[in-house]
Design a protein around this motif. Structure first.
Motif, short mmCIF file in Angstrom:
data_model
loop_
_atom_site.label_atom_id
_atom_site.label_comp_id
_atom_site.label_asym_id
_atom_site.label_seq_id
_atom_site.Cartn_x
_atom_site.Cartn_y
_atom_site.Cartn_z
N ILE A 166 0.86 -1.19 0.00
CA ILE A 166 0.00 0.00 0.00
C ILE A 166 0.89 1.23 0.00
N ALA A 167 0.79 2.04 -1.04
CA ALA A 167 1.67 3.21 -1.19
C ALA A 167 0.94 4.47 -0.74
N GLY A 168 1.61 5.27 0.08
CA GLY A 168 1.04 6.54 0.52
C GLY A 168 1.06 7.56 -0.60
N VAL A 169 -0.07 8.25 -0.82
CA VAL A 169 -0.17 9.28 -1.87
C VAL A 169 -0.93 10.47 -1.30
N THR A 170 -0.81 11.60 -2.00
CA THR A 170 -1.51 12.82 -1.56
C THR A 170 -2.51 13.32 -2.59
N ASN A 171 -2.57 12.70 -3.77
CA ASN A 171 -3.55 13.11 -4.78
C ASN A 171 -3.76 11.98 -5.78
N ALA A 172 -4.71 12.20 -6.68
CA ALA A 172 -5.09 11.16 -7.64
C ALA A 172 -3.98 10.89 -8.66
N GLU A 173 -3.21 11.91 -9.02
CA GLU A 173 -2.13 11.70 -9.98
C GLU A 173 -1.07 10.78 -9.39
N GLU A 174 -0.73 10.99 -8.11
CA GLU A 174 0.23 10.10 -7.47
C GLU A 174 -0.35 8.69 -7.37
N ALA A 175 -1.65 8.58 -7.14
CA ALA A 175 -2.28 7.27 -7.08
C ALA A 175 -2.17 6.56 -8.43
N GLY A 185 2.38 -2.21 -10.39
CA GLY A 185 1.74 -1.25 -9.51
C GLY A 185 1.56 -1.73 -8.09
N ALA A 186 1.32 -0.78 -7.21
CA ALA A 186 0.98 -1.11 -5.83
C ALA A 186 -0.40 -1.74 -5.80
N ASP A 187 -0.62 -2.57 -4.78
CA ASP A 187 -1.94 -3.20 -4.63
C ASP A 187 -2.98 -2.19 -4.18
N ALA A 188 -2.55 -1.18 -3.45
CA ALA A 188 -3.48 -0.19 -2.91
C ALA A 188 -2.73 1.11 -2.68
N VAL A 189 -3.49 2.18 -2.45
CA VAL A 189 -2.90 3.45 -2.06
C VAL A 189 -3.57 3.93 -0.78
N LEU A 190 -2.79 4.65 0.02
CA LEU A 190 -3.31 5.31 1.22
C LEU A 190 -3.29 6.80 0.93
N LEU A 191 -4.48 7.39 0.75
CA LEU A 191 -4.59 8.79 0.36
C LEU A 191 -4.65 9.68 1.59
N ASP A 192 -3.79 10.68 1.63
CA ASP A 192 -3.78 11.68 2.70
C ASP A 192 -4.16 13.02 2.09
N SER A 193 -5.46 13.33 2.08
CA SER A 193 -5.93 14.58 1.48
C SER A 193 -7.28 14.95 2.07
#
Length: 393
Positions: A166-175, A185-193
């Motif tokens: 699970i990769a930490g991201v801050t927006n949809a582009e990073e996701a 790709g990562a299996d999931a993203v952790l969005l901080d926004s």
């Protein structure tokens, strides 16, 4: 691969009002998980149905030494262990207090417990820390404060098959980048926004990463014949379809014709942008899993595949199916590969197909017109592709 979106909503992001806003948006957008503090778990349950990951305040699991050698790796300040109970209640606990390091054997996989790690990647040694943790982790959350693609590439290559990464991201582009890195790709993203649009767009990015893209080709109309009446099916979806979208419909499973949604205005009837007037009850419609269903089988709650003219797909829920007796056309088509396919479409000017000259009413079709279609040289059994000889004519 099934992708997932987690939304970070622990107390590091703000007070309860801020956290609640994130959680509510995550629920409405269709996110898979929210990451909160242990004290907020019940609050989240009251807001709606979603998987909950919780930082524990009194965790009793410690983490870890360097798996590569006997030297202890200084424990990152922000590293946590995930423990998911075996009751299947959708909760993951992330203990947040550490008092030293422990051998990886204390984190061995257990049939009744799912474990994981939460690590901020602050340097190369933290990559090693994440790799070591993933040996025993079902979930490995990695956060890059000064994120670059290289650490994520390294982790996907080294531990991507061992853990849910699970990769930490801050927006949809990073996701989007996280989902596409190394074409795995990562299996999931952790969005901080806090931005509701970013939460919604990140979920849309997840959906797009999972969707199939189909190769559409042209076929040449060889015959358009008015025939008698048949039981015609209108598929009314729970979604508004775009002007260039429709469904793949056909009498023969190997060749499906692109039929437009009723998005165009007409002098005779108002547009129905949720509807595809699809054809007779015997015909096939393509489904999101790459299979097919008979139009007669469809009912409220089923999923059908929506396709645009470039082959991008998405899923739509069937809200209603209308079956009525209507006069029909038989449309015969030769494919580029020399095969011959056919379908039945209602004799009405509101039913449009995609031609090389643009959208065209079925009542205006002529021999020689080129139609957009999906063709695959395979047989089907109960909607599933099979390697067997089946003659359709």
């Amino acid at each position: 691969m099934t992708r997932a979106v987690w939304v970070k909503a622990d107390d590091s992001v703000g007070d309860w009002d801020v956290r609640r806003a994130r959680i509510t948006t995550a629920l409405e957008a269709g996110a898979d998980w929210v990451l909160v503090d242990e004290a907020d778990v019940e609050r989240v349950r009251e807001l709606g149905e979603i998987n909950v990951a919780a930082f524990k305040t009194d965790g009793d699991v410690t983490l870890i030494d360097d798996a590569e050698d006997d030297e202890e790796l200084e424990e990152p300040a922000d590293a946590y262990v995930v423990g998911k109970d075996g009751e299947g209640d959708g909760t993951i606990d992330l203990p947040g207090d550490f008092s030293g390091s422990a051998d990886l054997s204390t984190l061995r996989r257990d049939a009744d417990v799912e474990r994981g790690a939460y690590v901020r990647i602050l340097g190369k040694e933290y990559e090693a820390f994440a790799e070591a943790a993933a040996v025993a982790a079902d979930y490995t959350i990695v956060i890059g404060d000064d994120w670059t693609i290289i650490p994520l590439e390294n982790l996907i290559a080294r531990i991507g098959s061992e853990t849910m990464l699970i990769a930490g991201v801050t927006n949809a582009e990073e996701a989007k980048t996280a989902f596409e890195t190394l074409e795995i790709g990562a299996d999931a993203v952790l969005l901080d926004s806090d931005d509701p649009d970013q939460i919604r767009r990140t979920v849309e990015t997840r959906d797009a990463a999972e969707r199939e893209r189909v190769d559409l080709e042209w076929g040449t109309v060889t015959d358009v014949e008015q025939i008698g009446s048949a039981d015609r099916v209108c598929v009314d979806t729970g979604s508004l379809l775009e002007h260039d979208e429709g469904m793949l419909i056909g009498s023969m499973s190997r060749g499906l014709v692109f039929v437009h949604a009723e998005t165009a205005e007409s002098p005779y009837v108002a547009s129905r942008p949720f509807r595809v007037n699809a054809g007779a009850v015997h015909a096939y419609v393509r489904t999101p899993d790459g299979g097919t269903k008979y139009l007669a089988e469809l009912q409220s709650g089923d999923e059908v595949q929506v396709v645009d003219l470039d082959g991008h797909t998405r899923e739509a829920i069937v809200g209603r199916v209308k079956i009525e007796k209507r006069p029909m056309f038989r449309v015969a088509i030769d494919t580029d590969s020399g095969d011959h396919i056919e379908t039945l479409l209602q004799n009405a000017e509101t039913i449009k197909v995609a031609t090389s000259e643009g959208r065209k009413a079925v009542t205006d079709l002529e021999t020689g017109d080129e139609l957009r279609l999906f063709y695959e040289d395979t047989a089907r059994h109960f909607g599933e592709a099979v390697e067997e000889s089946i003659i359709e004519k």
